[in-house]
Design a protein around this motif. Structure first.
Motif, PDB file in Angstrom:
ATOM      1  N   TRP A 285      45.391  94.682-147.205  1.00 48.76           N
ATOM      2  CA  TRP A 285      46.091  95.886-147.659  1.00 48.76           C
ATOM      3  C   TRP A 285      46.023  96.129-149.165  1.00 48.76           C
ATOM      4  O   TRP A 285      45.634  97.208-149.611  1.00 48.76           O
ATOM      5  CB  TRP A 285      47.549  95.849-147.184  1.00 48.76           C
ATOM      6  CG  TRP A 285      48.257  97.110-147.532  1.00 48.76           C
ATOM      7  CD1 TRP A 285      49.230  97.280-148.476  1.00 48.76           C
ATOM      8  CD2 TRP A 285      48.012  98.410-146.970  1.00 48.76           C
ATOM      9  NE1 TRP A 285      49.605  98.592-148.536  1.00 48.76           N
ATOM     10  CE2 TRP A 285      48.881  99.303-147.633  1.00 48.76           C
ATOM     11  CE3 TRP A 285      47.142  98.898-145.996  1.00 48.76           C
ATOM     12  CZ2 TRP A 285      48.898 100.670-147.329  1.00 48.76           C
ATOM     13  CZ3 TRP A 285      47.170 100.257-145.698  1.00 48.76           C
ATOM     14  CH2 TRP A 285      48.034 101.121-146.358  1.00 48.76           C
ATOM     15  N   ASP A 320      45.024  94.477-142.078  1.00 49.93           N
ATOM     16  CA  ASP A 320      46.283  95.232-142.092  1.00 49.93           C
ATOM     17  C   ASP A 320      46.058  96.565-141.386  1.00 49.93           C
ATOM     18  O   ASP A 320      45.167  96.687-140.532  1.00 49.93           O
ATOM     19  CB  ASP A 320      46.752  95.387-143.552  1.00 49.93           C
ATOM     20  CG  ASP A 320      48.268  95.513-143.682  1.00 49.93           C
ATOM     21  OD1 ASP A 320      48.774  96.630-143.459  1.00 49.93           O
ATOM     22  OD2 ASP A 320      48.941  94.509-143.994  1.00 49.93           O
ATOM     23  N   ASP A 321      46.818  97.563-141.739  1.00 54.09           N
ATOM     24  CA  ASP A 321      46.789  98.865-141.073  1.00 54.09           C
ATOM     25  C   ASP A 321      45.381  99.493-141.109  1.00 54.09           C
ATOM     26  O   ASP A 321      44.548  99.103-141.919  1.00 54.09           O
ATOM     27  CB  ASP A 321      47.777  99.783-141.813  1.00 54.09           C
ATOM     28  CG  ASP A 321      48.315 100.891-140.933  1.00 54.09           C
ATOM     29  OD1 ASP A 321      47.770 101.103-139.843  1.00 54.09           O
ATOM     30  OD2 ASP A 321      49.294 101.540-141.346  1.00 54.09           O
ATOM     31  N   GLN A 369      50.420 104.254-141.427  1.00 56.80           N
ATOM     32  CA  GLN A 369      49.343 105.199-141.760  1.00 56.80           C
ATOM     33  C   GLN A 369      49.013 106.077-140.561  1.00 56.80           C
ATOM     34  O   GLN A 369      47.908 106.633-140.466  1.00 56.80           O
ATOM     35  CB  GLN A 369      48.089 104.444-142.236  1.00 56.80           C
ATOM     36  CG  GLN A 369      48.338 103.533-143.419  1.00 56.80           C
ATOM     37  CD  GLN A 369      48.913 104.252-144.627  1.00 56.80           C
ATOM     38  OE1 GLN A 369      48.474 105.340-144.976  1.00 56.80           O
ATOM     39  NE2 GLN A 369      49.915 103.651-145.249  1.00 56.80           N
ATOM     40  N   LYS A 394      50.976  90.937-137.820  1.00 59.16           N
ATOM     41  CA  LYS A 394      51.986  91.540-138.706  1.00 59.16           C
ATOM     42  C   LYS A 394      52.517  92.758-137.977  1.00 59.16           C
ATOM     43  O   LYS A 394      51.755  93.667-137.624  1.00 59.16           O
ATOM     44  CB  LYS A 394      51.331  91.937-140.031  1.00 59.16           C
ATOM     45  CG  LYS A 394      52.244  92.707-140.979  1.00 59.16           C
ATOM     46  CD  LYS A 394      51.550  92.860-142.330  1.00 59.16           C
ATOM     47  CE  LYS A 394      52.305  93.794-143.258  1.00 59.16           C
ATOM     48  NZ  LYS A 394      51.586  93.987-144.537  1.00 59.16           N
ATOM     49  N   CYS A 435      57.721  92.676-140.231  1.00 64.46           N
ATOM     50  CA  CYS A 435      57.704  93.467-141.465  1.00 64.46           C
ATOM     51  C   CYS A 435      58.601  94.670-141.248  1.00 64.46           C
ATOM     52  O   CYS A 435      58.301  95.522-140.403  1.00 64.46           O
ATOM     53  CB  CYS A 435      56.264  93.887-141.774  1.00 64.46           C
ATOM     54  SG  CYS A 435      56.114  94.958-143.192  1.00 64.46           S
ATOM     55  N   ARG A 455      59.421  89.938-143.817  1.00 59.39           N
ATOM     56  CA  ARG A 455      59.427  90.555-145.137  1.00 59.39           C
ATOM     57  C   ARG A 455      60.860  90.814-145.556  1.00 59.39           C
ATOM     58  O   ARG A 455      61.663  91.302-144.764  1.00 59.39           O
ATOM     59  CB  ARG A 455      58.658  91.872-145.100  1.00 59.39           C
ATOM     60  CG  ARG A 455      57.173  91.744-145.354  1.00 59.39           C
ATOM     61  CD  ARG A 455      56.836  91.761-146.827  1.00 59.39           C
ATOM     62  NE  ARG A 455      57.138  93.077-147.360  1.00 59.39           N
ATOM     63  CZ  ARG A 455      56.317  94.110-147.222  1.00 59.39           C
ATOM     64  NH1 ARG A 455      55.151  93.993-146.630  1.00 59.39           N
ATOM     65  NH2 ARG A 455      56.659  95.274-147.721  1.00 59.39           N
TER      66      ARG A 455
HETATM   67  C1  GLA Z   1      53.844  99.100-145.098  1.00 55.48           C
HETATM   68  C2  GLA Z   1      53.831  97.599-145.351  1.00 55.48           C
HETATM   69  C3  GLA Z   1      52.596  97.226-146.145  1.00 55.48           C
HETATM   70  C4  GLA Z   1      51.355  97.658-145.391  1.00 55.48           C
HETATM   71  C5  GLA Z   1      51.420  99.142-145.100  1.00 55.48           C
HETATM   72  C6  GLA Z   1      50.302  99.582-144.181  1.00 55.48           C
HETATM   73  O1  GLA Z   1      53.994  99.801-146.293  1.00 55.48           O
HETATM   74  O2  GLA Z   1      54.993  97.217-146.021  1.00 55.48           O
HETATM   75  O3  GLA Z   1      52.565  95.832-146.378  1.00 55.48           O
HETATM   76  O4  GLA Z   1      51.242  96.925-144.205  1.00 55.48           O
HETATM   77  O5  GLA Z   1      52.638  99.490-144.468  1.00 55.48           O
HETATM   78  O6  GLA Z   1      50.373 100.910-143.852  1.00 55.48           O
END
Ligand code: GLA
Length: 660
Positions: A285, A320-321, A369, A394, A435, A455
């Motif tokens: 990310w 990640d996303d 996203q 995650k 998270c 988190r």
């Molecule tokens: C959130 C999470 C980030 C990341 C983004 C992805 O903001 O806190 O760590 O994973 O989403 O879109």
């Protein structure tokens, strides 16, 4: 007479220069703002922080800088400026009642102008400040007193008018201290690194790569492995399936031409033993955000091996996303988008290197996203991931806000229970990373819902304010951290970062980076590298490969450091270690400035401070052995306390133990 002529000639020439159009206005958007500090995201030229047209209360601006509180920029004018002019306000993209900011213009340690508190409803305020004779001009955006969330702030039409003097560019000061390396190279003899404990569920695939530095080839063996596990002697990869629950005292032995080393490794086979020490790895990310793809992920895995990071315990390669396809299959299965043409092969390649692979999803219908989340597909998605060979998830709240039943605590816990149950049913161990940015004191119930980590904060960015505000506010949750349940203050912001295709070097100074890694190690935080590890400089690599610092993080007692003293801009944090010694971080943070003037190190005047670490503060006494962990150097025996010198925003990381 002649002299008078020359003088007249010079004045006419200067005047002509002025009149004939020598530049005497410089726009903020023409300067290099890569060092501008922000509390979120990266400041943008002629755009809002989210990349839209700069808009304040319906009025659009072609020029300016979009930033985010807390934002800081220090400009060197050398007395050449005459006026600073701008229109400031919250950008319309923020549209949230909690958005509020305060703008400040400062010059040579004085506040020259301030906006007062502004909300999204306020129209732009005009700044028109006399800056005659000012050497250093500082632009500051603070939050309006209720945290930095939604504080998208614009310095629209911002410019400096100079006197009748050419002004070509403005130097941005700060952040240019030279990196310096503290960690000595590992010896040529074998050294076994990484955690001294690891675990897995009975009957599920087991994989643990013993990290070992030293000259190659190495022979790595293990005695007393649980039935069902074996070790690859060339790589140190332990794998197989162990059926019987238990705690196995394994001895690892490594040898090469130069020598040998043995070290115990406890292997625990049982339920929920997956993260007995904080997970270590890389996450896409902070570097790539949505520009992550399969090639970049594979490159990160390869770099983990070629740079040698893997031999210091770095293990996970986490996507990640932004990897999910727009549609599920007709049977409801989640698919990858075009950027990941063959994730199965990718997972195999990553495993073949001795690494593990992580993925990302949301308990809601959509991710942050706007990709597919796992809502109402939890079991099916876990099955898909298990089939691919995923080792880490995650699970990010975001889209769940659309479907959360009510505001009760149970409603906040629910989706995380649902996913826990789905994970338990898979024929594969998957680390469960929760998270949701710390909502509802997640640290109090992260373990109850079966998380391996959670988190505790919003997203980190690579600025002192962000890292400091996050890292140094983890006191309350400390009692809740321990093996199989870690507070996660977010990922590391060292090296080349960017949240997108364009990268920049971290805006943290070298001392701030030593602070970052030291603090995250003391906090027993998961260590997820957020930078492009295919292009690390020697400093960044060195920062991430100090085995004595990493072993503070990976210590098997699993305690989280707490502050024992916070005085006068100095903080001392102490973490108890398994062997009875203590890891001590002495930080010169400068404290939390209430005064905007104190938020800048104007003339680099804050350099270092001497600090006496009293044994009584550490609840220790007598004559104690002090070791400098960054330098990996014994400092000697001291009675009553030890005086250390700490750089501004830097750290002295010590290990204090009783005399042998
Ligand atoms: C959130 C999470 C980030 C990341 C983004 C992805 O903001 O806190 O760590 O994973 O989403 O879109």
């Amino acid at each position: 007479m002649k002299a008078l002529h020359i003088l007249t000639f010079i004045s006419i020439a200067l005047l002509a220069g002025c009149i004939t159009g020598t530049r005497y206005v410089i726009w903020l958007d023409e300067t290099d703002i890569t060092k501008m500090e922000t509390g979120w995201g990266t400041s943008k030229v002629n755009q809002s922080i989210d990349g839209n047209v700069l808009t304040i209360a319906g009025m659009t601006f072609e020029r300016g800088i979009g930033t985010h509180a807390i934002s800081k920029l220090l400009l060197e004018l050398d007395g050449k400026g005459k006026k600073f002019i701008a229109e400031v306000g919250l950008d319309d993209e923020t549209e949230h009642p909690d958005a509020s900011v305060k703008f400040y213009v400062l010059g040579d340690k004085e506040i020259l102008w301030q906006s007062g508190s502004m909300t999204a409803a306020d129209s732009a305020r005009r700044v028109d400040v006399d800056i005659t004779g000012i050497d250093k001009l500082a632009l500051l955006v603070l939050d309006g007193g209720n945290g930095i969330n939604y504080d998208h702030a614009d310095w629209a039409n911002a410019r400096i008018e100079a006197k009748c003097e050419s002004i070509k560019s403005i130097a941005i000061t700060g952040g240019d201290a030279a990196p310096y390396i503290l960690t000595p190279s590992p010896p040529a003899t074998p050294r076994i690194n990484g955690p001294q404990i690891t675990g897995a569920s009975p009957g599920k695939p087991f994989m643990f790569k013993v990290p070992v530095t030293g000259d190659r080839p190495l022979r790595i063996t293990a005695s007393n492995l649980p039935n069902g596990l074996g070790i690859d002697e060339a790589t140190g990869l332990i794998s197989g399936r162990a059926e019987e629950e238990g705690r196995y005292e394994v001895i690892i032995h490594a040898e090469n031409e130069k020598g040998t080393q043995s070290r115990p490794l406890q292997i625990v086979i049982g339920k929920h033993q997956l993260a007995l020490t904080p997970p270590m790895g890389w996450n896409s990310w902070n570097v790539w955000a949505c520009s992550i793809d399969q090639e970049k992920t594979l490159a990160a895995a390869e770099a983990m091996v070629t740079t040698g990071l893997i031999e210091h315990g770095w293990t996970y390669i986490n996507i990640d996303d932004c990897w999910e396809a727009a549609e599920r299959t007709s049977g409801g299965e989640l698919l990858c988008n075009d950027k990941f043409p063959d994730i199965q092969t990718l997972a195999d390649q990553i495993h073949d290197m001795g690494l593990k692979i992580g993925i990302y999803s949301s308990p809601g219908p959509t991710t942050c996203q706007n990709y597919h989340g796992s809502w109402q597909h939890e079991l099916q998605d876990v099955q898909t991931w298990a089939d691919w060979g995923i080792d880490y998830l995650k699970y990010d709240w975001c889209g769940y806000s659309q479907v959360v039943e009510d505001s009760s605590l149970d409603a906040y816990k629910k989706p995380y229970f649902v996913m826990r149950e789905a994970l338990d049913r898979a024929d594969r161990d998957i680390v469960y990373s929760i998270c949701q940015y710390g909502m509802r004191d997640v640290y109090k119930w992260g373990s109850e819902v079966g998380g391996d980590l959670w988190r505790t904060t919003g997203d980190i960015v690579d600025t002192w304010n962000s890292m400091f505000n996050i890292g140094f506010s983890q006191e309350e949750n400390a009692p809740y951290a321990g093996p199989s349940g870690w507070n996660d203050p977010d990922m590391l912001v060292v090296g080349q970062l960017g949240w997108g295709p364009n990268l920049h070097p971290t805006r943290l100074s070298p001392d701030e980076q030593y602070t970052h890694i030291s603090m995250w190690s003391l906090l027993s935080a998961p260590l997820l590298i957020g930078c492009d590890i295919t292009q690390m400089d020697a400093f960044t690599l060195n920062l991430l490969t100090n085995d004595e610092v990493i072993s503070v993080n990976q210590d098997m007692l699993g305690r989280q450091a707490v502050p024992v003293s916070r005085r006068d801009g100095i903080e001392i944090w102490v973490k108890e270690l398994y062997d009875g010694s203590k890891a001590v971080g002495v930080f010169y943070t400068g404290g939390v400035a209430d005064d905007p003037v104190d938020m800048f190190n104007w003339d680099n005047e804050r350099k270092s401070r001497k600090v006496m670490v009293a044994w009584s503060d550490l609840r220790m006494d007598g004559t104690l052995c002090v070791r400098d962990l960054w330098r990996q150097e014994e400092l000697g025996y001291f009675t009553g306390g030890y005086e250390t010198e700490v750089p501004y925003h830097g750290v002295s990381l010590l290990k204090i133990s009783a005399k042998q």
